[in-house]
Write an enzyme that holds these catalytic residues in place. Structure first.
Site, mmCIF file in Angstrom:
data_model
loop_
_atom_site.group_PDB
_atom_site.id
_atom_site.type_symbol
_atom_site.label_atom_id
_atom_site.label_comp_id
_atom_site.label_asym_id
_atom_site.label_seq_id
_atom_site.Cartn_x
_atom_site.Cartn_y
_atom_site.Cartn_z
ATOM 1 N N SER A 184 -31.095 72.804 -1.167
ATOM 2 C CA SER A 184 -30.793 71.370 -1.203
ATOM 3 C C SER A 184 -31.203 70.749 -2.551
ATOM 4 O O SER A 184 -30.666 71.140 -3.580
ATOM 5 C CB SER A 184 -31.455 70.670 -0.008
ATOM 6 N N LEU A 185 -32.165 69.830 -2.565
ATOM 7 C CA LEU A 185 -32.628 69.289 -3.854
ATOM 8 C C LEU A 185 -33.187 70.399 -4.737
ATOM 9 O O LEU A 185 -33.111 70.343 -5.969
ATOM 10 C CB LEU A 185 -33.720 68.226 -3.634
ATOM 11 N N HIS A 190 -26.572 71.893 7.354
ATOM 12 C CA HIS A 190 -27.217 71.953 6.034
ATOM 13 C C HIS A 190 -28.126 73.189 5.945
ATOM 14 O O HIS A 190 -28.115 73.916 4.959
ATOM 15 C CB HIS A 190 -28.024 70.661 5.851
ATOM 16 N N ASP A 215 -26.855 75.352 -0.137
ATOM 17 C CA ASP A 215 -26.317 74.017 0.158
ATOM 18 C C ASP A 215 -26.946 72.950 -0.741
ATOM 19 O O ASP A 215 -27.683 72.063 -0.274
ATOM 20 C CB ASP A 215 -26.491 73.635 1.635
ATOM 21 N N PHE A 247 -35.760 68.076 0.129
ATOM 22 C CA PHE A 247 -36.250 66.820 0.735
ATOM 23 C C PHE A 247 -36.922 67.121 2.076
ATOM 24 O O PHE A 247 -36.394 67.855 2.900
ATOM 25 C CB PHE A 247 -35.011 65.929 0.924
#
Length: 437
Positions: A140-141, A234, A164, A64
């Site tokens: 992430s995503l 993150h 993460d 993101f």
């Protein structure tokens, strides 16, 4: 910044205005190899540029992007990977799609990005590439995108690393809707923000939880840290992975049921002779694949602590203390090491009170930011943590210091010490007798 004359393609740079109005999905693949380390080639299902089908191909998939800016770590990751292995590195730039202030909009495009990657990999396979040689690093995503690609190949991709993996909208979802251990031949995951933007539960064959997966040292603790407060924990997963590509720091992790057990020194016997080796974080985590095959299911959680800044390495020692107080003493120990050159490193072992009983050995796990080869002096401070009330003594029959990273190093001892509470006791250690366990 690139000169306007240069023709090197770069990662899509969008503005916050784009994030507010939203962006339609457009996936751009950019190839870097040792032949074109500094100037990317845009590739697609029909144009492969310098892509060598016989070599490993590593895809980097970001997550993101609420402001539209390129990820600050991308260049370092590309160059670090090319330093350690002669491979193809492909940046999957889906910034047009990831750039939006509405997270759900970016999340809803993850399967479409996976489909674009699937089409590209299909064409690679036609040209002679092998699934074993395909490695996807998803942030992430991007970690879930990697999982979706892996599912389309029934888990036959060589490897997926999730940095993460995103938690919001994915926590609690079934395996088909997120990254899962079955999505590649080997799946390793670093969880650095499990209480906010990251995914809490294990998602891989080996799941690493730095500092327990919660607050990362050096990150702002309050919202006064601004934007960094939201993304520092993150992003730490990416920086920890990057540290594994540098020669001077290989982070060892310890398979364990819980962070508390790790901190209490219950899970650090990997790495000692006759045992399996300890898993390494990051690029070389797949060296542990063979040990995992012996487990059913082949899944492990591993814990470790890090320093506040790069390269993040921590050096583990055991401090073994035998006391002869008549009554039980509870408290914490702070230990400082100093070498002949005057370098000092300190460890506060205060996550929970240690319990000292007469003639019982207590083994405390000490974590230092520096690894001093030859220790000249050691200092100990005992504290019960109470501000008021009597000061206690800790009568030490024997203290022993032993390095976990270098078990071959001589162990250092000191006998018959009295530690007055909150008063530093500095001494020169002696070599422990060889026969001691």
């Amino acid at each position: 910044m690139l000169d306007p004359d240069e023709t090197c393609p770069s990662f899509t740079r969008l503005s916050f205005h784009s994030a507010v109005v939203g962006t339609g999905l457009n996936v751009k693949l950019m190839l870097y190899t040792r032949k074109n380390r500094t100037c990317a080639q845009v590739i697609n299902s029909t144009v492969f540029g310098n892509l060598n089908m016989t070599k490993k191909t590593t895809f980097i998939v970001h997550g993101f992007r609420p402001t539209g800016s390129p990820p600050v770590w991308m260049e370092d990751l590309v160059q670090g990977l090319l330093d350690v292995e002669d491979m193809n590195v492909v940046i999957v730039d889906w910034n047009r799609g990831a750039t939006t202030v509405i997270y759900n909009h970016a999340s809803s495009k993850t399967r479409k990005v996976a489909n674009v990657l699937k089409e590209f990999i299909d064409q690679m396979l036609v040209k002679g590439a092998s699934l074993d040689n395909i490695y996807i690093i998803g942030v992430s995503l991007g970690a879930h995108i990697a999982g979706f690609v892996g599912k389309m190949y029934n888990g036959q991709l060589g490897r997926i690393t999730g940095l993460d993996p995103a938690g919001p909208l994915f926590n609690g979802r079934p395996p088909e809707d997120r990254l899962d251990p079955g999505d590649a031949q080997f799946v390793d995951v670093i969880h650095s923000d499990i209480d906010a933007l990251g995914y809490r539960e294990p998602l891989g064959n080996i799941d690493f939880y730095p500092n327990g997966g919660l607050d990362q040292p050096g990150c702002p603790k309050t919202i006064l840290g601004g934007l960094k407060y939201f993304k520092c924990d993150h992003q730490r997963s990416v920086y920890l992975y990057l540290s594994s590509l540098r020669e001077n720091c290989s982070i060892t992790a310890y398979p364990c049921d819980s962070y508390r057990d790790y901190r209490n020194g219950k899970c650090v016997n990997c790495g000692i002779p006759q045992k399996e080796s300890c898993p390494l974080l990051g690029y070389y985590a797949d060296h542990w694949k063979e040990y995992l095959k012996q487990k059913n299911p082949p899944m492990t959680k591993a814990f470790f602590d890090t320093a506040e800044e790069k390269p993040y390495c921590i050096y583990h020692y055991f401090v073994d203390i035998i006391t002869w107080n008549k009554n039980i003493r509870r408290g914490s120990i702070t230990i400082k090491l100093k070498d002949k050159a005057g370098n000092i490193t300190e460890s506060k072992i205060n996550h929970e009170p240690a319990i000292f009983q007469k003639y019982h050995q207590v083994s405390l796990l000490a974590r230092f930011n520096q690894d001093l080869d030859k220790v000249a002096t050691i200092s100990l401070v005992f504290s019960t943590g109470s501000v008021i009330g009597p000061k206690y003594k800790l009568r030490v029959l024997r203290m022993k210091l032993r390095s976990l990273a270098h078990p071959e190093r001589p162990q250092l001892c000191r006998y018959d010490l009295v530690l007055m509470e909150n008063i530093e006791n500095v001494f020169q250690p002696i070599l422990c007798p060889k026969l001691q366990m």
